[in-house]
Motif scaffolding. Structure first.
Motif, short mmCIF file in Angstrom:
data_model
loop_
_atom_site.label_atom_id
_atom_site.label_comp_id
_atom_site.label_asym_id
_atom_site.label_seq_id
_atom_site.Cartn_x
_atom_site.Cartn_y
_atom_site.Cartn_z
N GLN A 245 0.80 -1.32 -0.07
CA GLN A 245 -0.02 -0.02 0.15
C GLN A 245 0.91 1.24 0.01
O GLN A 245 0.57 2.17 -0.66
CB GLN A 245 -0.94 -0.02 1.31
CG GLN A 245 -1.91 -1.18 1.29
CD GLN A 245 -2.92 -1.00 2.56
OE1 GLN A 245 -2.99 0.21 3.10
NE2 GLN A 245 -3.36 -2.16 2.89
N GLU A 246 1.91 1.23 0.92
CA GLU A 246 2.70 2.23 0.81
C GLU A 246 3.48 2.69 -0.52
O GLU A 246 3.76 3.76 -0.70
CB GLU A 246 3.75 2.21 2.01
CG GLU A 246 3.22 2.27 3.45
CD GLU A 246 4.21 2.29 4.51
OE1 GLU A 246 4.39 3.49 5.11
OE2 GLU A 246 4.74 1.26 4.86
N LEU A 247 3.72 1.73 -1.06
CA LEU A 247 4.50 1.73 -2.43
C LEU A 247 3.61 2.49 -3.41
O LEU A 247 4.07 3.11 -4.67
CB LEU A 247 5.05 0.52 -3.02
CG LEU A 247 6.07 -0.41 -2.46
CD1 LEU A 247 6.22 -1.59 -3.23
CD2 LEU A 247 7.09 0.69 -2.71
N ASN A 248 2.28 2.59 -3.33
CA ASN A 248 1.24 3.00 -3.97
C ASN A 248 1.09 4.69 -3.83
O ASN A 248 0.44 5.35 -4.62
CB ASN A 248 -0.12 2.33 -4.01
CG ASN A 248 -0.03 1.12 -4.46
OD1 ASN A 248 0.89 0.79 -5.60
ND2 ASN A 248 -0.52 -0.01 -4.03
N ILE A 249 1.54 5.02 -2.74
CA ILE A 249 1.54 6.44 -2.38
C ILE A 249 2.45 7.20 -3.30
O ILE A 249 3.60 7.20 -3.16
CB ILE A 249 1.88 6.78 -0.75
CG1 ILE A 249 0.86 6.07 0.01
CG2 ILE A 249 1.82 8.22 -0.51
CD1 ILE A 249 1.11 5.92 1.55
N LYS A 250 2.04 8.21 -4.05
CA LYS A 250 2.86 8.89 -4.87
C LYS A 250 2.88 10.36 -4.43
O LYS A 250 2.00 11.09 -4.72
CB LYS A 250 2.04 8.94 -6.27
CG LYS A 250 2.02 7.55 -7.06
CD LYS A 250 3.39 6.76 -7.26
CE LYS A 250 2.76 5.29 -7.84
NZ LYS A 250 4.12 4.68 -7.82
N HIS A 251 4.32 10.39 -4.04
CA HIS A 251 4.45 11.82 -3.41
C HIS A 251 5.87 12.02 -3.34
O HIS A 251 6.80 11.07 -3.07
CB HIS A 251 3.82 12.21 -1.90
CG HIS A 251 4.00 13.54 -1.51
ND1 HIS A 251 5.25 13.87 -0.91
CD2 HIS A 251 3.16 14.54 -1.43
CE1 HIS A 251 4.98 15.12 -0.44
NE2 HIS A 251 3.58 15.69 -0.82
N GLN A 252 6.53 13.36 -3.56
CA GLN A 252 7.89 13.21 -3.67
C GLN A 252 8.74 12.88 -2.36
O GLN A 252 9.74 12.13 -2.48
CB GLN A 252 8.36 14.78 -3.83
CG GLN A 252 9.85 15.39 -3.85
CD GLN A 252 10.58 14.67 -4.92
OE1 GLN A 252 10.04 14.05 -5.66
NE2 GLN A 252 11.83 14.63 -4.84
#
Length: 971
Positions: free
Chosen positions: A478-485
Motif C-alpha cells: 500500500q505504501e508503494l502506491n503513495i505517489k508523493h515526492q
C-alpha cells in the motif's frame, strides 16, 4: 665532490629545478640525478636546507633529495652506498638545530631523521634521543615543538618494526622515555587549561605540543610493552585517560568561535579514543579495567541528551567502535564449557553483562534507530544533487570512519548478543510506525525509514518475530502506491527491505508480487535512487535459491526493458557497472530466454565500449555481460562476431596496456565464444595470435588459456594445427619447465586432446615434449599424478603409433647408454609399478589396451613381460566390465564403450557446441570404441599364432588364478 667549490653549483642547480620553465627544469633534474651517487652531495644538501636565508622552495627540494638519497644509499650493502664519514656529518647536522621556521620543511626533516633512525638508532646513533630530550626541555617553544615532531616520527618508525630484536629495542626505548613524554603531555594540557581562561594566542601551540606527545604515547603504550598495566607510568595514564578526555571535550565546547583551536582539541579527543581502540585490539587483558568506564563514557556522551553538545561525528564513530569492540571481543566471552573459561575472561564477561541490563539496552537501541539511523539534511541534499553517488554502497572498513555504517554495525552487534532483549524493542518501534504517515510529515517519514532500516539489518535475527509475508502484502505494498515526492524515501527503503528478507522469509508464491513491485519502481517516472535500489533488489531476488525461471518469465520483457533504460540513463561509471552486473545476472539465470531482448543491449554495449576508453573497470563489466550473452545465444553467437571478436582481440593483446585489467574477463569471453561457435571461422581462428604472448606471461590465466586451446582443437583441428602447431608445441614445452605439478598436468591434458585428434601426426609435432615426458618417467621415482599422466600419454602412443614409439626410444637410447629393449623394459617396469596410481577408469583402460597391443609384437622383451601384461589387463577388465540388468550373466559389456544409442544428459538442442564436439571425439577414441575384452582375446590369438607352442609356455608363467579369471571373461 669538492664541498667548498660545489656548494654554489648545487644551489644554482636546485634553484633551476624549482623553475617552471621546462627548458631550465629538465637539465637541472638530470644533473641532480647524476650527483646522487657523488660523495659529499648530501653534505652540501644539508648545508643548503639548514640555511634559513635560502628560498623555501629550494630548501624543501634539498630535503626531498636528501630523504630519497637516504632511502637508496644509506645501507652499507646498497650500490654506491654513502661513506661513513658523510653519514656522520649528515647526522650531526640534523640534530644540531631544531629551530626550522617552516612547518612543511620541518615535517620533511622529521621524516628524514626517522628514516635514518630506523636503520641506525640506537646502536649507530646514540646521540639522537639525548639531543631530542634536551630540545623538548628547552624554554624556546619553537624548538620544543620541532623536537617533539621529530620524536613522534622516530617513535612511529621504530614502532613499525616487527622483528623480535627490534621490538625489544623499542620496549627498552619506551621504558626510558614514556614517563618523560607522559609528563610533557600533562604539562601541555594543564598549560592549555590556564591559557584558555584568558584565550591567549599561545593556546594553539600548547595543544599542538600536547597532540605530538599523545601521538608518541599512543605508539609506546600499544607497541612498547607486553602489558601496559604493569608499567607504573602507563597505569597512571590509563587511570587519567577518561578524566583528561572529558577535560578536552570541555575545552572543545568552550572554543566555539575559535575554529583553529577547536580543531586542535578535536584532534586530541580522537587521539585519546584511538589509544583506547588500540588497547582494546592489542592488549584486551589490560583493557579489562577500562571496560566499565568506557561503556559508561560511550553511553553518557552518545545515548543521553545531557552531553549532546559535545558530539562530533568522528568522536561518535570511535565511541561506537569501542562499544562494538567490547561486545564482539572473544576475550570477553566465556567458552561453551564454563569450566574451561579462565577467571579473567569470566570477570570481563561479568563486567560486560552487568552493564548491559535491559533498561540500558532498550535506550541504546531506541536511540540508535531514532537518532543515528535518521537520514540527515545533508543526506537528502546529497540525494538530490548526486543521486548516483548517494546510491554507492559503503562497505568494507567504512564503519571505522563513517557514522551511519558504524551505527549499523553497532546495532547488529548488539542484536546478535542480546536478541531476546532487543527484539521486543524493535517490534514496538515497527508497531509505532505501522500506518502510512502524512507525506508532508518529514520527521514521520524519516522515523519510518529508520525503523524499516533496523528491520532489514536484523532480518535473520527477527525471523521468528516478523511475519514478513503478511506485512508485505497488507501494508508495504500500500505504501508503494503513495505517489508523493517525500515518499520516495519510503519507496527506496521498502524495496531495500525486500532485498534483505527475500532470502530469509518470503514465500515462493509472493515472488510474482515482488517482481511486479520492482517493475513499478523501475519505471522512468520514479526517482532515480529508487530505481537503482530496485535494480539491486532484483539481483538479490534472482540470486535466491528458490528463484524459478518459469515463474519469472512473464516479467522478463518488462524487467529487461526497464533495466536497459536505466543503464542508458545513469551517467557514472560505477552506477553503469552496477546496473550491468544486474543485467548480466539476469541473463545468466534466464539463459536462452534472453535472446529476443538482446539485440538492443548489444547495440548499446558497442556504444558504451567506445565511451569507456578510460574506464577499464566498466569495460570489465561489459565483458562479463558479453560472456553471459554468448552463453545465452549459444550457437547463434556468430551473429555478433563483428563486435565480439575485436573486443576479445584488444582485451587479450599483451602489447596493449589495458590488458592488465581486461585479460581475465577477455579470456572468459574468448573461451565462451569458441565453445559456442558452431563451425570454424577464419577471423576467430586468427585471434589465436594473441595466445603465445599470454602464455609467456606466466600462469595467472593458464587454466583458461589451455581451455581455449582445447576448444580450438575441437572446433577446427585441421585449420588450427595447420597454422599454429609449431607455435603450440613450443609454447607448451616452454611452460613445462618452470611450473608446478598441477599446471603440468593441465598442459599434458591439452597434448592428450591433440593426440586423440591426430594419433599419427601428433606425436611428431610434440617430439621434444615426448623426450621430456619419457625422461621424466624414467627419472621420477615417486608415484604421483604427473607420472600417471605421463604414462597415459606414452600409452596412447604405444596403442596408436608404435612406429613413433620405437623411433623415440632409438633417439633416447644413446643418452642413457642403453639398448632400446633395455630402455623400453625399464619403462614397462615403471608402468607396472604405477598402474595402481592411474585411478581414472578411462586412463586405466587406455593403459590396458596399450599393453595388450604389445602382445602381437614378436619380441623377447614382450615374452619376458608377458605375465605382467596379462595380469594387468585382467585387473582392468574387472574394472570396466558390467553385466546389464535383467540380462544373461554371461553377457558382459565394456562400460566405457559408447554405443550409437547412448544419449547425453542433455538434448542436442540444449547442449553447448563444445560438449557435442567432445562427445563426438570420444566416439572416435579407442577407449570408447574398442571393448577391452575383445581386444585382449584378439591380441592373445595373434600372439599364439606368432609363438606357436611357445605360447603355452608363456601362459604357464601367468598366475593360475589370473588364467582362471581370464577364462571366465572369454566364455
Amino acid at each position: 665532490m669538492d664541498l667548498s667549490s660545489s656548494g654554489p653549483l648545487v644551489l644554482e642547480t636546485l634553484t633551476n629545478a624549482c623553475c617552471q620553465n621546462a627548458d631550465v627544469l629538465k637539465p637541472a633534474e638530470r644533473q641532480l640525478q647524476q650527483w646522487e651517487t657523488q660523495p659529499g652531495f648530501y653534505t652540501i644538501l644539508s648545508e643548503i636546507f639548514s640555511n634559513h636565508n635560502i628560498s623555501i622552495n629550494v630548501r624543501w627540494l634539498a630535503v626531498l633529495y636528501c630523504k630519497n638519497g637516504v632511502e637508496r644509499y644509506w645501507r652499507k650493502t646498497a650500490p654506491n652506498a654513502m661513506s661513513e664519514d658523510e653519514k656522520e656529518r649528515l647526522k650531526s647536522k640534523l640534530i644540531s638545530n631544531f629551530s626550522e621556521p617552516v612547518p612543511q620543511i620541518a615535517t620533511q626533516l622529521a621524516v628524514l631523521i626517522s628514516k635514518i633512525a630506523r636503520l641506525d638508532c640506537p646502536r649507530n646513533w646514540n646521540s639522537l634521543l639525548p639531543a631530542l630530550f634536551q630540545a623538548v626541555r628547552c624554554e624556546d617553544l619553537l624548538i620544543q615543538e620541532r623536537a617533539l615532531l621529530i620524536l613522534h616520527h622516530v617513535t612511529k618508525t621504530l614502532a613499525s618494526k616487527r622483528l623480535p630484536p627490534d621490538r625489544k629495542l623499542f620496549e627498552e626505548l619506551t621504558g626510558e622515555i614514556f614517563g618523560f613524554v607522559y609528563g610533557l603531555w600533562i604539562r601541555d594540557l594543564d598549560l592549555f587549561a590556564e591559557l584558555s581562561q584568558v584565550h591567549s594566542d599561545e593556546m594553539g601551540p600548547a595543544m599542538d605540543r600536547a597532540n605530538l606527545s599523545c601521538k608518541i604515547i599512543r605508539k609506546q603504550i600499544v607497541y612498547g610493552t607486553k602489558d601496559p598495566s604493569t608499567n607504573q607510568d602507563m597505569s597512571s595514564f590509563l587511570n587519567q585517560i577518561f578524566v583528561r578526555l572529558k577535560q578536552v571535550l570541555g575545552f572543545r565546547q568552550s572554543m566555539w568561535g575559535n575554529h583553529q583551536v577547536l580543531e586542535k582539541c578535536q584532534k586530541m579527543i580522537l587521539l585519546i579514543t584511538k589509544i583506547l581502540l588500540d588497547l582494546l585490539d592489542i592488549h584486551p587483558i589490560s583493557f579489562i579495567q577500562l571496560i566499565r568506564p568506557t561503556l559508561e563514557f560511550v553511553v553518557t556522551y552518545n545515548f543521553s541528551m545531557s552531553e549532546k553538545g559535545l558530539l562530533f561525528e568522528r568522536f561518535t564513530v570511535n565511541c561506537f567502535n569501542l562499544m562494538k569492540g567490547i561486545l564482539s571481543s572473544d576475550v570477553y566471552r566465556p567458552m561453551k564449557s564454563p569450566e574451561q573459561t579462565d577467571a579473567v575472561k569470566m570477570a570481563a564477561y561479568k563486567i560486560k553483562m552487568d552493564f548491559f541490563h535491559y533498561g540500558t539496552l532498550r535506550e541504546i537501541c531506541r536511540r540508535l534507530i531514532s537518532q543515528y539511523f535518521l537520514l540527515t539534511s545533508e543526506d537528502l541534499s546529497h540525494w538530490d544533487a548526486d543521486p548516483e553517488g548517494f546510491c554507492l554502497e559503503e562497505g568494507g572498513d567504512s564503519y571505522k570512519y563513517s557514522l551511519r555504517p558504524s551505527s549499523e554495525v553497532l546495532y547488529l552487534t548488539l542484536f546478535k548478543e542480546f536478541r531476546a532483549s532487543l527484539s521486543p524493542v524493535v517490534l514496538e518501534l515497527v508497531q509505532a510506525v505501522q500506518a502510512p504517515c502524512d507525506p508532508e510529515d518529514m520527521i514521520g517519514i524519516l522515523s519510518k525509514d529508520a525503523v524499516y532500516n533496523a528491520v532489514g539489518l536484523s532480518a535473520f535475527d527477527l525471523f521468528d518475530d516478523v511475519d514478513f509475508d503478511k506485512w508485505f502484502s497488507s501494508e508495504l505494498l500500500q505504501e508503494l502506491n503513495i505517489k508523493h515526492q517525500n515518499y520516495r524515501i519510503i519507496h527506496r527503503r521498502i524495496i531495500w527491505l525486500c532485498a534483505h528478507w527475500v532470502g530469509v522469509k518470503m514465500s515462493f508464491s509472493l515472488r510474482p508480487t515482488l517482481y511486479q513491485a520492482i517493475i513499478s519502481l523501475l519505471n522512468q517516472s520514479e526517482d532515480l535512487v529508487v530505481r537503482i535500489e530496485s535494480a539491486m533488489t532484483l539481483k538479490t531476488a534472482v540470486d535466491d535459491f528458490e528463484f524459478s525461471v518459469e515463474q519469472f518469465l512473464p516479467y522478463l520483457d518488462s524487467m529487461f526493458s526497464l533495466l536497459f533504460d536505466l543503464l542508458k540513463e545513469v551517467q557514472e561509471c560505477d552506477t553503469k557497472m552496477q546496473v550491468l552486473h544486474v543485467i548480466s545476472f539476469l541473463i545468466e539465470r534466464t539463459g536462452g530466454q534472453i535472446k529476443p531482448y538482446a539485440s538492443s543491449l548489444l547495440q548499446y554495449l558497442q556504444i558504451l565500449w567506445q565511451e569507456a576508453q578510460e574506464h577499464n573497470m566498466l569495460k570489465c563489466a561489459i565483458l562479463t555481460t558479453l560472456v553471459h550473452l554468448v552463453k545465452g545465444f549459444g550457437s547463434t553467437c556468430t551473429t555478433v562476431y563483428e563486435f565480439l571478436l575485436p573486443v576479445i582481440q584488444i582485451s587479450t593483446d599483451v602489447t596493449q596496456d589495458q590488458h592488465v585489467y581486461l585479460a581475465e574477463d577477455g579470456l572468459d569471453l574468448w573461451l565462451e565464444t569458441v565453445k559456442n561457435s558452431p563451425a570454424p571461422n577464419d577471423n576467430l581462428l586468427q585471434l589465436y595470435r594473441n595466445m603465445p604472448g599470454l602464455l609467456e606471461m606466466g600462469t595467472e590465466n593458464l587454466r583458461t588459456c589451455l581451455k581455449i586451446i582445447e576448444a580450438y582443437l575441437l572446433l577446427c583441428p585441421q585449420q588450427f594445427m595447420h597454422h599454429f602447431c609449431n607455435s603450440l608445441a613450443s609454447s607448451l614445452h616452454g611452460l613445462m619447465k618452470d611450473i608446478r605439478e598441477d599446471g603440468q598436468i593441465l598442459i599434458l591434458r591439452v597434448v592428450e586432446v591433440a593426440l586423440k585428434l591426430f594419433p599419427k601426426e601428433g606425436p611428431d609435432i610434440f617430439l621434444t615434449m615426448f623426450v621430456s615426458i619419457v625422461d621424466s618417467i624414467l627419472k621420477d621415482k615417486n608415484q604421483s599424478m604427473l607420472v600417471s599422466m605421463n604414462l597415459t600419454l606414452f600409452g596412447r602412443i604405444v596403442l596408436q603409433n608404435q612406429e613413433f614409439m620405437w623411433k623415440l626410444l632409438q633417439q633416447m637410447a644413446p643418452q642413457y647408454q642403453e639398448e632400446v629393449n633395455t630402455l623400453f623394459g625399464a619403462l614397462l617396469d615403471i608402468w607396472f609399478d604405477n598402474m595402481d596410481y592411474i585411478t581414472q577408469p578411462e586412463r586405466r583402460k587406455l593403459s590396458a589396451l596399450a599393453l595388450a597391443s604389445l602382445l602381437s609384437v614378436n619380441s623377447s622383451l614382450v615374452d619376458e613381460k608377458f605375465a605382467g601384461i596379462v595380469t594387468l589387463c585382467v585387473g582392468v577388465l574387472h574394472d570396466v566390465t558390467r553385466i546389464p540388468v535383467d540380462d544373461d550373466p554371461l553377457l558382459q559389456l565394456d562400460s566405457l564403450v559408447i554405443s550409437d544409442t547412448d544419449q547425453g544428459t542433455e538434448t542436442e538442442e540444449e547442449e553447448v557446441e563444445h560438449e557435442k564436439r567432445k562427445h563426438q571425439l570420444s566416439k572416435q577414441d579407442p577407449v570408447h570404441t574398442v571393448p577391452l575384452k575383445d581386444f585382449l582375446i584378439s591380441q592373445l590369438h595373434l600372439c599364439k599364432e606368432q609363438r606357436g607352442e611357445k605360447f603355452d609356455l608363456l601362459m604357464n608363467q601367468v598366475d593360475p588364478e589370473i588364467v582362471q579369471q581370464l577364462t571366465a571373461f572369454t566364455r
